[in-house]
Design a protein around this motif. Structure first.
Motif, PDB file in Angstrom:
ATOM      1  N   ILE A   1       0.651  -1.338   0.168  1.00 16.48           N
ATOM      2  CA  ILE A   1      -0.078   0.031  -0.009  1.00 16.48           C
ATOM      3  C   ILE A   1       0.787   1.361  -0.076  1.00 16.48           C
ATOM      4  CG2 ILE A   1      -1.810   1.231   1.328  1.00 16.48           C
ATOM      5  CD1 ILE A   1      -2.511  -1.532   2.439  1.00 16.48           C
ATOM      6  N   THR A   2       1.839   1.502   1.060  1.00 13.09           N
ATOM      7  CA  THR A   2       2.809   2.453   1.028  1.00 13.09           C
ATOM      8  C   THR A   2       3.558   2.502  -0.096  1.00 13.09           C
ATOM      9  OG1 THR A   2       4.143   1.306   2.403  1.00 13.09           O
ATOM     10  CG2 THR A   2       2.523   2.636   3.643  1.00 13.09           C
ATOM     11  N   GLY A   3       4.134   1.550  -0.908  1.00 14.97           N
ATOM     12  CA  GLY A   3       4.761   1.584  -2.105  1.00 14.97           C
ATOM     13  C   GLY A   3       3.916   2.076  -3.158  1.00 14.97           C
ATOM     14  N   ILE A   4       2.729   1.815  -3.109  1.00 19.12           N
ATOM     15  CA  ILE A   4       1.923   2.194  -4.468  1.00 19.12           C
ATOM     16  C   ILE A   4       1.755   3.753  -4.144  1.00 19.12           C
ATOM     17  CG2 ILE A   4      -0.488   2.296  -5.379  1.00 19.12           C
ATOM     18  CD1 ILE A   4      -0.345  -0.857  -4.843  1.00 19.12           C
ATOM     19  N   LEU A   5       1.526   4.166  -3.161  1.00 22.18           N
ATOM     20  CA  LEU A   5       1.342   5.604  -2.628  1.00 22.18           C
ATOM     21  C   LEU A   5       2.666   6.524  -2.974  1.00 22.18           C
ATOM     22  CD1 LEU A   5      -0.534   5.417   0.873  1.00 22.18           C
ATOM     23  CD2 LEU A   5      -1.556   6.251  -1.178  1.00 22.18           C
ATOM     24  N   TRP A   6       3.767   5.763  -2.806  1.00 21.68           N
ATOM     25  CA  TRP A   6       4.916   6.571  -3.060  1.00 21.68           C
ATOM     26  C   TRP A   6       5.058   6.692  -4.573  1.00 21.68           C
ATOM     27  CZ3 TRP A   6       9.345   5.498  -6.046  1.00 21.68           C
ATOM     28  CH2 TRP A   6      10.340   6.332  -5.833  1.00 21.68           C
ATOM     29  N   TYR A   7       4.926   5.647  -5.314  1.00 25.47           N
ATOM     30  CA  TYR A   7       4.673   5.645  -6.638  1.00 25.47           C
ATOM     31  C   TYR A   7       3.728   6.642  -7.363  1.00 25.47           C
ATOM     32  CZ  TYR A   7       7.746   1.646  -7.648  1.00 25.47           C
ATOM     33  OH  TYR A   7       8.808   0.934  -7.708  1.00 25.47           O
ATOM     34  N   ILE A   8       2.623   6.845  -6.663  1.00 20.62           N
ATOM     35  CA  ILE A   8       1.533   7.508  -6.878  1.00 20.62           C
ATOM     36  C   ILE A   8       2.102   9.237  -6.729  1.00 20.62           C
ATOM     37  CG2 ILE A   8      -0.650   8.648  -6.594  1.00 20.62           C
ATOM     38  CD1 ILE A   8      -1.504   5.776  -6.260  1.00 20.62           C
ATOM     39  N   ASN A   9       2.542   9.519  -5.590  1.00 19.14           N
ATOM     40  CA  ASN A   9       3.214  10.678  -5.355  1.00 19.14           C
ATOM     41  C   ASN A   9       4.190  11.263  -6.107  1.00 19.14           C
ATOM     42  OD1 ASN A   9       1.070  11.064  -3.040  1.00 19.14           O
ATOM     43  ND2 ASN A   9       2.484  10.468  -1.547  1.00 19.14           N
ATOM     44  N   THR A  10       5.108  10.366  -6.334  1.00 22.23           N
ATOM     45  CA  THR A  10       6.290  10.510  -7.153  1.00 22.23           C
ATOM     46  C   THR A  10       5.771  10.978  -8.439  1.00 22.23           C
ATOM     47  OG1 THR A  10       7.840   9.193  -5.768  1.00 22.23           O
ATOM     48  CG2 THR A  10       8.650   9.921  -8.062  1.00 22.23           C
ATOM     49  N   VAL A  11       4.991  10.292  -9.162  1.00 23.14           N
ATOM     50  CA  VAL A  11       4.699  10.506 -10.570  1.00 23.14           C
ATOM     51  C   VAL A  11       3.740  12.130 -10.456  1.00 23.14           C
ATOM     52  CG1 VAL A  11       3.234   9.810 -12.320  1.00 23.14           C
ATOM     53  CG2 VAL A  11       4.701   8.129 -11.287  1.00 23.14           C
ATOM     54  N   LYS A  12       3.018  12.065  -9.457  1.00 17.90           N
ATOM     55  CA  LYS A  12       2.089  13.357  -9.531  1.00 17.90           C
ATOM     56  C   LYS A  12       3.254  14.607  -9.417  1.00 17.90           C
ATOM     57  CE  LYS A  12      -1.331  13.289  -6.614  1.00 17.90           C
ATOM     58  NZ  LYS A  12      -2.086  13.274  -5.422  1.00 17.90           N
ATOM     59  N   LYS A  13       4.387  14.409  -8.713  1.00 16.68           N
ATOM     60  CA  LYS A  13       5.370  15.442  -8.343  1.00 16.68           C
ATOM     61  C   LYS A  13       5.742  15.634  -9.832  1.00 16.68           C
ATOM     62  CE  LYS A  13       6.266  15.180  -3.494  1.00 16.68           C
ATOM     63  NZ  LYS A  13       7.155  14.710  -2.470  1.00 16.68           N
ATOM     64  N   ILE A  14       6.325  14.663 -10.456  1.00 11.80           N
ATOM     65  CA  ILE A  14       6.875  14.763 -11.655  1.00 11.80           C
ATOM     66  C   ILE A  14       6.105  15.624 -12.738  1.00 11.80           C
ATOM     67  CG2 ILE A  14       7.876  13.375 -13.620  1.00 11.80           C
ATOM     68  CD1 ILE A  14       8.851  11.448 -11.890  1.00 11.80           C
ATOM     69  N   VAL A  15       4.687  15.104 -12.605  1.00 13.23           N
ATOM     70  CA  VAL A  15       3.949  15.528 -13.702  1.00 13.23           C
ATOM     71  C   VAL A  15       3.599  17.193 -13.342  1.00 13.23           C
ATOM     72  CG1 VAL A  15       1.297  15.704 -14.370  1.00 13.23           C
ATOM     73  CG2 VAL A  15       2.675  13.495 -14.401  1.00 13.23           C
ATOM     74  N   LEU A  16       3.610  17.537 -12.169  1.00 14.47           N
ATOM     75  CA  LEU A  16       3.147  19.172 -11.647  1.00 14.47           C
ATOM     76  C   LEU A  16       4.317  19.736 -12.065  1.00 14.47           C
ATOM     77  CD1 LEU A  16       1.349  18.598  -8.200  1.00 14.47           C
ATOM     78  CD2 LEU A  16       0.444  19.493 -10.486  1.00 14.47           C
ATOM     79  N   SER A  17       5.605  19.204 -11.708  1.00 13.88           N
ATOM     80  CA  SER A  17       6.717  19.819 -12.176  1.00 13.88           C
ATOM     81  C   SER A  17       6.968  20.239 -13.501  1.00 13.88           C
ATOM     82  CB  SER A  17       8.143  19.284 -11.387  1.00 13.88           C
ATOM     83  OG  SER A  17       8.377  18.215 -12.133  1.00 13.88           O
ATOM     84  N   LYS A  18       6.545  19.239 -14.486  1.00 15.52           N
ATOM     85  CA  LYS A  18       6.859  19.294 -15.879  1.00 15.52           C
ATOM     86  C   LYS A  18       5.614  20.654 -16.259  1.00 15.52           C
ATOM     87  CE  LYS A  18       9.793  16.652 -16.997  1.00 15.52           C
ATOM     88  NZ  LYS A  18      11.209  16.779 -17.698  1.00 15.52           N
ATOM     89  N   LYS A  19       4.315  20.277 -15.802  1.00 16.34           N
ATOM     90  CA  LYS A  19       3.462  21.355 -15.845  1.00 16.34           C
ATOM     91  C   LYS A  19       3.799  22.842 -15.475  1.00 16.34           C
ATOM     92  CE  LYS A  19      -1.020  19.985 -15.511  1.00 16.34           C
ATOM     93  NZ  LYS A  19      -2.019  19.639 -14.979  1.00 16.34           N
ATOM     94  N   ASN A  20       4.348  22.737 -14.326  1.00 17.04           N
ATOM     95  CA  ASN A  20       4.747  24.215 -13.950  1.00 17.04           C
ATOM     96  C   ASN A  20       5.993  24.566 -14.871  1.00 17.04           C
ATOM     97  OD1 ASN A  20       2.894  24.174 -11.820  1.00 17.04           O
ATOM     98  ND2 ASN A  20       4.260  23.550 -10.374  1.00 17.04           N
ATOM     99  N   LYS A  21       6.755  23.861 -15.318  1.00 17.83           N
ATOM    100  CA  LYS A  21       7.840  24.315 -16.093  1.00 17.83           C
ATOM    101  C   LYS A  21       7.409  24.765 -17.374  1.00 17.83           C
ATOM    102  CE  LYS A  21      12.125  22.628 -18.042  1.00 17.83           C
ATOM    103  NZ  LYS A  21      13.191  21.656 -18.569  1.00 17.83           N
TER     104      LYS A  21
END
Length: 134
Positions: A100-120
């Motif tokens: 469960i926490t591994g899936i949460l980590w993957y989701i949070n990391t991908v979300k941060k990557i997408v948000l940083s790309k969008k902000n860039k």
């Protein structure tokens, strides 16, 4: 560390751990594919795949939780957690919730990557002058 680089490193290590777990099961000469052994193989492979992201999620959560507290309060909370759960209890609990926490980590990391790309991309679009801008 760059989030994309971190995701690729963790994903590579997770795939290697899961692959080695499957390989160890299949190389066992006494391995008979019955329901018990297949179920245990699935559980061990999922633990092997999600243990690294689970540890990273736990460290990030602990830093976030203890970061805003005074050293005395953080120490008291850490002692309370250690006394209640103990080292073995924390280890068993981390194994139980690692998928469960591994899936949460993957989701949070991908979300941060997408948000940083969008902000860039938005900052790049703001820097460009249009011919119709005054």
């Amino acid at each position: 560390m760059n989030k994309i680089k971190q995701l690729l490193i963790v994903l590579t290590i997770s795939i290697i751990l899961a692959g080695s777990a499957v390989l160890l099961y299949l190389l066992d000469p006494t391995f008979i594919p019955d329901a018990y052994r297949i179920t245990s193989m699935v559980i061990v492979v999922s633990w092997a795949f999600f243990i690294i992201p689970s540890i990273l999620f736990g460290v990030q959560s602990a830093v976030k939780y203890f970061g805003g507290r005074s050293p005395e309060r953080a120490f008291m909370d850490g002692v309370r957690i250690g006394v209640i759960a103990g080292f073995g209890g924390i280890l068993v609990a981390s194994l139980l919730v690692s998928p469960i926490t591994g899936i949460l980590w993957y989701i949070n990391t991908v979300k941060k990557i997408v948000l940083s790309k969008k902000n860039k991309n938005q900052s790049d679009n703001l820097d460009e002058k249009d011919i119709f801008d005054p």
